[in-house]
Design an enzyme around this catalytic site. Structure first.
Site, mmCIF file in Angstrom:
data_model
loop_
_atom_site.group_PDB
_atom_site.id
_atom_site.type_symbol
_atom_site.label_atom_id
_atom_site.label_comp_id
_atom_site.label_asym_id
_atom_site.label_seq_id
_atom_site.Cartn_x
_atom_site.Cartn_y
_atom_site.Cartn_z
ATOM 1 N N GLU A 1 43.712 39.972 44.901
ATOM 2 C CA GLU A 1 42.427 40.280 45.305
ATOM 3 C C GLU A 1 41.993 39.871 46.495
ATOM 4 O O GLU A 1 40.836 40.421 46.905
ATOM 5 C CB GLU A 1 41.707 39.401 44.124
ATOM 6 C CG GLU A 1 41.976 38.024 43.582
ATOM 7 C CD GLU A 1 41.423 37.729 42.379
ATOM 8 O OE1 GLU A 1 40.347 38.509 41.932
ATOM 9 O OE2 GLU A 1 41.839 37.025 41.709
ATOM 10 N N ARG B 1 30.513 34.334 42.550
ATOM 11 C CA ARG B 1 31.299 35.404 42.075
ATOM 12 C C ARG B 1 30.864 36.847 42.576
ATOM 13 O O ARG B 1 29.590 36.853 42.977
ATOM 14 C CB ARG B 1 31.069 35.459 40.411
ATOM 15 C CG ARG B 1 31.786 34.405 39.970
ATOM 16 C CD ARG B 1 32.173 34.275 38.314
ATOM 17 N NE ARG B 1 32.884 33.348 37.961
ATOM 18 C CZ ARG B 1 34.314 33.426 37.893
ATOM 19 N NH1 ARG B 1 34.946 34.171 38.632
ATOM 20 N NH2 ARG B 1 34.889 32.293 37.419
ATOM 21 N N ASP C 1 36.700 40.893 44.644
ATOM 22 C CA ASP C 1 36.876 39.802 45.692
ATOM 23 C C ASP C 1 37.288 40.184 46.965
ATOM 24 O O ASP C 1 36.947 39.573 47.885
ATOM 25 C CB ASP C 1 37.783 38.751 45.172
ATOM 26 C CG ASP C 1 37.180 37.846 44.013
ATOM 27 O OD1 ASP C 1 36.326 37.072 44.304
ATOM 28 O OD2 ASP C 1 37.338 38.056 42.469
ATOM 29 N N ARG D 1 38.418 47.445 38.760
ATOM 30 C CA ARG D 1 37.216 47.932 39.374
ATOM 31 C C ARG D 1 35.842 47.302 38.504
ATOM 32 O O ARG D 1 36.105 46.979 37.489
ATOM 33 C CB ARG D 1 36.991 49.780 39.103
ATOM 34 C CG ARG D 1 38.184 50.222 39.999
ATOM 35 C CD ARG D 1 38.276 51.657 39.804
ATOM 36 N NE ARG D 1 39.089 52.473 40.551
ATOM 37 C CZ ARG D 1 39.073 52.737 41.902
ATOM 38 N NH1 ARG D 1 37.913 52.314 42.358
ATOM 39 N NH2 ARG D 1 39.889 53.236 42.706
ATOM 40 N N ARG E 1 43.671 36.039 30.678
ATOM 41 C CA ARG E 1 43.494 35.894 32.354
ATOM 42 C C ARG E 1 43.534 34.469 32.613
ATOM 43 O O ARG E 1 42.480 33.990 31.941
ATOM 44 C CB ARG E 1 42.512 36.821 33.037
ATOM 45 C CG ARG E 1 42.671 36.781 34.449
ATOM 46 C CD ARG E 1 41.761 37.662 35.105
ATOM 47 N NE ARG E 1 40.085 37.512 35.154
ATOM 48 C CZ ARG E 1 39.433 37.680 36.066
ATOM 49 N NH1 ARG E 1 39.878 37.960 37.335
ATOM 50 N NH2 ARG E 1 38.297 37.427 36.011
ATOM 51 N N HIS F 1 32.056 41.156 32.025
ATOM 52 C CA HIS F 1 31.268 40.716 32.886
ATOM 53 C C HIS F 1 29.885 40.563 32.887
ATOM 54 O O HIS F 1 29.422 41.826 32.177
ATOM 55 C CB HIS F 1 31.725 41.394 34.297
ATOM 56 C CG HIS F 1 33.316 41.186 34.666
ATOM 57 N ND1 HIS F 1 33.660 39.800 34.808
ATOM 58 C CD2 HIS F 1 34.367 41.906 34.539
ATOM 59 C CE1 HIS F 1 34.858 39.709 35.367
ATOM 60 N NE2 HIS F 1 35.106 40.877 35.000
#
Length: 882
Positions: free
Chosen positions: A509, A716, A546, A584, A399, A142
């Site tokens: 989520e 996001r 999220d 996490r 994913r 990320h």
């Protein structure tokens, strides 16, 4: 600060001062003494401003706003790099020989084994638990790692120099050489552009992940297991099996296509090849070294027969492995160049057993011939690396968003004249999917020409089907909510010819999805065909980012806790083992925080020797970037999972649960009352933070928004957190929580809250995390952003938010009965304070630059680059970006 804490800081401050002085000399050589004097003047004024000196604050602001364009970049760079060097010094301090006991606790595994073996637990149970541990740390890319890979390597070099200089046996000449190297590295850092010129590609991110393994984890894994074995042997008289592997690693880098159009099946294949290539290179290096070591001629009967009674039986086997590894590297090089080499896989290391069986044979022969001391050297290290990394280095997860799979099936059913799958109800979908899953005929026609998006999903499934066992980890479905979301993926994999049973993992989520997770899994596990497919193991992913963005941290944490409890019960009833996958982030607002505490605060029975956890962005470097740090982190994970398994936390009392339920319900109302219902909130957020400018920063490969024209809901979780950490309000990590705690106190529940904080690990962890973010929050700085950047008619919202922040701080201090935040963790509190005088000038300059950028149609290149540097510098100082 206590006298003990002050002593603890002396060594750290000495290193920070030394590195800062070398940086100052570098700047002076490059830009002259006048510039350095101005930097130092602003630093001193910032420090005085921190102590409430308004005149110093005004003087500092005047100097900052008067900086000429040509000084903007070097000024931002100076404070940015000082913060990076302070981080390095602090990181080094935790592994230093001079580390204070308040910072470097004794080895957590040693402590845990001693603690457990002093209880009524059977030693055999402790050892069996250790053998069966399954801790999977999933590296993700990320966009939270600000630092470029080339700078990270230089920072590691600085740590090497600091380590070397601790050696009191160094001669004066050696010390001068080490200092010279340190000066060279800091000069290299200063003259390197900190901001990437272009966004990294998914392949770049994957290579960054591999570099962490090559430079740190490759050494840390055998070091950790050697220490672990020594401790077990000392306390039990037993040795661990040579293939024991409590911790292993997976990755999302190059496999996570959720909302990232740049991750394609072609990219994923390249990343898989690069992972294997890196593993082959590292094993080849080890085998070549081992070839030089195993010169002995005595062998057991099995090895003698295999090598035809050779005079160098061990070297004969190793030479063959060396050749196979070289062939493997050549083969993968050709594939990475776009060629399709035609080669017999028997000449390659193609399966784990190709490397494992010969090495195990050598180990057994050495042991049989009385040379176990030799066997337990590098050879054992290689066997343990194989147990952890295999031949694929990292198991790659896939994913994808649930809607992408349903869109494939909907387009197919429309083509086949069966109607629109997306318009069917859940029962109709499940009936169709199960019918097709048990059918022997293919569903997808050969001549079907799907749309581009659908074709890409099908290509990804085909790629999954082609991979050997252990190359891939799990297939994660984001925004999953119904059994059909899982069955749809299984059908697509079946149609692609996938024969390896892959874990297909629903990711729950949002708050609503967490609350209905147990019902979804109950329905799924009630399907006989599906329960047979699981082969007794169900993996479920819990989303932290999220859910917190949707409902606030307190309500999300309680929903996550309850979902886990319910999932444990559902799987127990279905006689299926549960593997929980915790998504996490690095920051508190995304479920981050100390891993040890986080694991021990999970519901009893939810760990049970198995856990998967994402390690994201800059936290990978902070936890695993240096071999000694990595050993500490591996030990912390191992000890926490063992303790949670063998000595689980107590079941929460009904009074605690009821109180927590009320807090959760009230906190989500307080949170959404601002984020969703306050009409000025979005306008305030975009004006008071650099949210818009962050989208232009070339951090990660993934777009900042799921929808280009969307609002907060489409933003996001990472940039949502990142933006609020830049203006130092830290809003997502506390909004709603403090207000709900105060509501509970007002109801007369303060005594109950204190009992929960003292006796319930889950609640104690939540309060501890709140203390940390409250300590990092700076309402006066946030107010300055508001004054400079936000229209006056929106200032009322800033006043309200700062009042909420103070209310929360007061509520927590009342609960903990402390006079200041984080009083029980003085090192962490002082660490935050140490950085503030260096972060503050960057914040003030960032505000000025944001104002200029928004005023001017085309801001100068100096202004744009300096703004990016202030963002990077604040992130470095805050130690978590997203």
């Amino acid at each position: 600060m206590t006298e003990q804490t002050a002593d603890m800081y002396a060594s750290l401050r000495s290193n920070v001062g030394n590195l800062g002085q070398i940086l100052g000399e570098t700047m002076q050589n490059h830009l002259g003494g006048a510039f350095l004097e101005k930097v130092e003047q602003i630093r001193i004024l910032a420090k005085k401003s921190r102590q409430g000196d308004e005149a110093s604050r005004e003087q500092m602001l005047a100097l900052l706003t008067a900086l000429p364009d040509e000084e903007l970049v070097p000024f931002a760079k100076a404070f940015n790099q000082f913060l990076n060097l302070a981080n390095i010094a602090e990181q080094f301090h935790t592994i230093s020989r001079n580390c204070d006991e308040l910072v470097c606790v004794p080895d957590p595994v040693e402590q845990l084994l001693g603690h457990m073996l002093d209880t009524d637990l059977d030693k055999k149970d402790v050892i069996e638990c250790l053998k069966d541990l399954d801790i999977d740390l999933v590296l993700t890319a990320h966009p939270t790692e600000i630092s470029r890979r080339t700078l990270i390597q230089k920072y590691a070099g600085v740590v090497d120099c600091l380590t070397e200089q601790e050696n009191k046996q160094l001669t004066e000449r050696e010390r001068r050489q080490s200092t010279l190297r340190l000066r060279q590295l800091i000069a290299q850092i200063w003259h390197t552009n900190e901001i990437r010129s272009e966004r990294p590609t998914p392949v770049d991110e994957a290579r960054w992940g591999l570099s962490t393994i090559e430079t740190s984890l490759w050494q840390a894994i055998p070091d950790f297991l050697r220490q672990l074995n020594d401790q077990v042997e000392q306390k039990t008289g037993q040795q661990l099996p040579i293939d024991v592997c409590p911790v292993r690693f997976s990755s999302w880098m190059g496999g996570d296509r959720d909302g990232n159009p740049f991750v394609t099946s072609i990219v994923t294949q390249e990343v898989l090849d690069r992972n294997r290539h890196a593993a082959a290179r590292l094993y080849l290096k080890d085998i070549v070294t081992l070839l030089g070591e195993l010169s002995m001629d005595q062998a057991n009967a099995e090895l003698s027969a295999l090598t035809d009674n050779s005079k160098e039986p061990y070297r004969d086997v190793l030479r063959q492995l060396r050749g196979q590894l070289r062939n493997t590297i050549d083969y993968l090089n050709a594939r990475l160049e776009g060629k399709k080499p035609d080669i017999d896989t028997s000449e390659l290391i193609w399966h784990k057993t190709d490397l494992l069986q010969p090495l195990e044979l050598l180990y057994k022969s050495l042991s049989d011939c009385g040379m176990k001391l030799i066997a337990n050297g590098l050879l054992l290290d290689i066997l343990r690396r194989l147990a952890c990394f295999g031949i694929h280095m990292l198991r790659l997860d896939i994913r994808q968003d649930a809607s992408r799979h349903s869109d494939v099936i909907a387009e197919l059913t429309r083509y086949l004249g069966m109607g629109d799958y997306n318009h069917w109800d859940e029962n109709e979908k499940q009936a169709f999917l199960l019918r097709e899953l048990t059918s022997k005929r293919p569903l997808i026609p050969v001549n079907w020409q799907p749309s581009d998006d659908v074709a890409e999903v099908i290509r990804t499934c085909a790629l999954v089907a082609q991979q050997p066992v252990n190359a891939l980890g799990s297939y994660v479905i984001s925004m999953a909510s119904k059994p059909s979301d899982v069955l749809a993926v299984l059908l697509l994999l079946k149609e692609a010819g996938c024969t390896n049973p892959m874990h297909v993992v629903p990711l729950f989520e949002t708050l609503a999805d967490l609350e209905s997770a147990a019902d979804c899994m109950t329905s799924l596990l009630n399907i006989d065909w599906y329960r047979g497919y699981t082969k007794g193991m169900q993996e479920v992913m819990i989303g932290y980012s999220d859910s917190a963005k949707d409902a606030g941290v307190m309500a999300a944490a309680w929903a996550q806790y309850r979902a886990q409890e319910q999932l444990v019960a559902v799987c127990k009833k279905a006689d299926v083992k549960l593997m929980l996958f915790h998504g996490r982030g690095g920051s508190i607002g995304r479920g981050g925080g100390p891993a040890h505490k986080a694991i021990l605060s999970q519901p009893p029975g939810s760990v049970d020797g198995r856990i998967r956890v994402t390690e994201q962005g800059e936290m990978i470097r902070f936890k695993f970037g240096l071999p000694k740090l990595a050993v500490q982190s591996l030990a912390l994970y191992t000890s926490a999972v063992m303790e949670a398994t063998l000595l689980p936390p107590p079941e929460p009392k009904k009074a605690w649960r009821d109180c927590m339920q009320r807090i959760a319900e009230e906190s989500v109302l307080h949170y959404r009352g601002i984020v969703r219902e306050e009409p000025d909130f979005v306008a305030y957020f975009r004006a008071a933070t650099p949210e818009v400018e962050l989208g232009k920063l070339p951090l990660g490969s993934r777009p900042a928004k799921r929808k280009i024209d969307g609002g907060i809901e489409s933003l996001r979780a990472i940039p949502w957190i990142f933006a609020w950490s830049q203006n130092r309000l830290m809003l997502p990590a506390w909004l709603g929580a403090g207000e709900a705690l105060q509501d509970a106190a007002d109801r007369g529940e303060l005594k109950l809250l204190r009992e929960m904080e003292q006796q319930w690990p889950f609640f104690e962890t939540r309060i501890s995390m709140l203390e940390m973010v409250y300590t990092k929050a700076e309402p006066n700085l946030a107010k300055y952003y508001e004054l400079c950047l936000v229209k006056p008619e929106l200032h009322h919202l800033g006043v309200k938010l700062r009042q909420r922040l103070q209310l929360g701080i007061d509520a927590v201090l009342s609960l903990t009965q402390a006079t200041e935040l984080m009083s029980h963790t003085p090192w962490s509190r002082e660490s935050v304070k140490l950085r503030n005088p260096y972060i503050d000038p960057l914040n003030f300059l960032q505000t000025e630059l944001l104002a200029r950028t928004r005023r001017e149609v085309e801001p100068s290149e100096h202004v744009q680059l300096a703004l990016m540097l202030t963002i990077a510098g604040v992130a470095a100082g805050m130690r978590n970006t997203g």
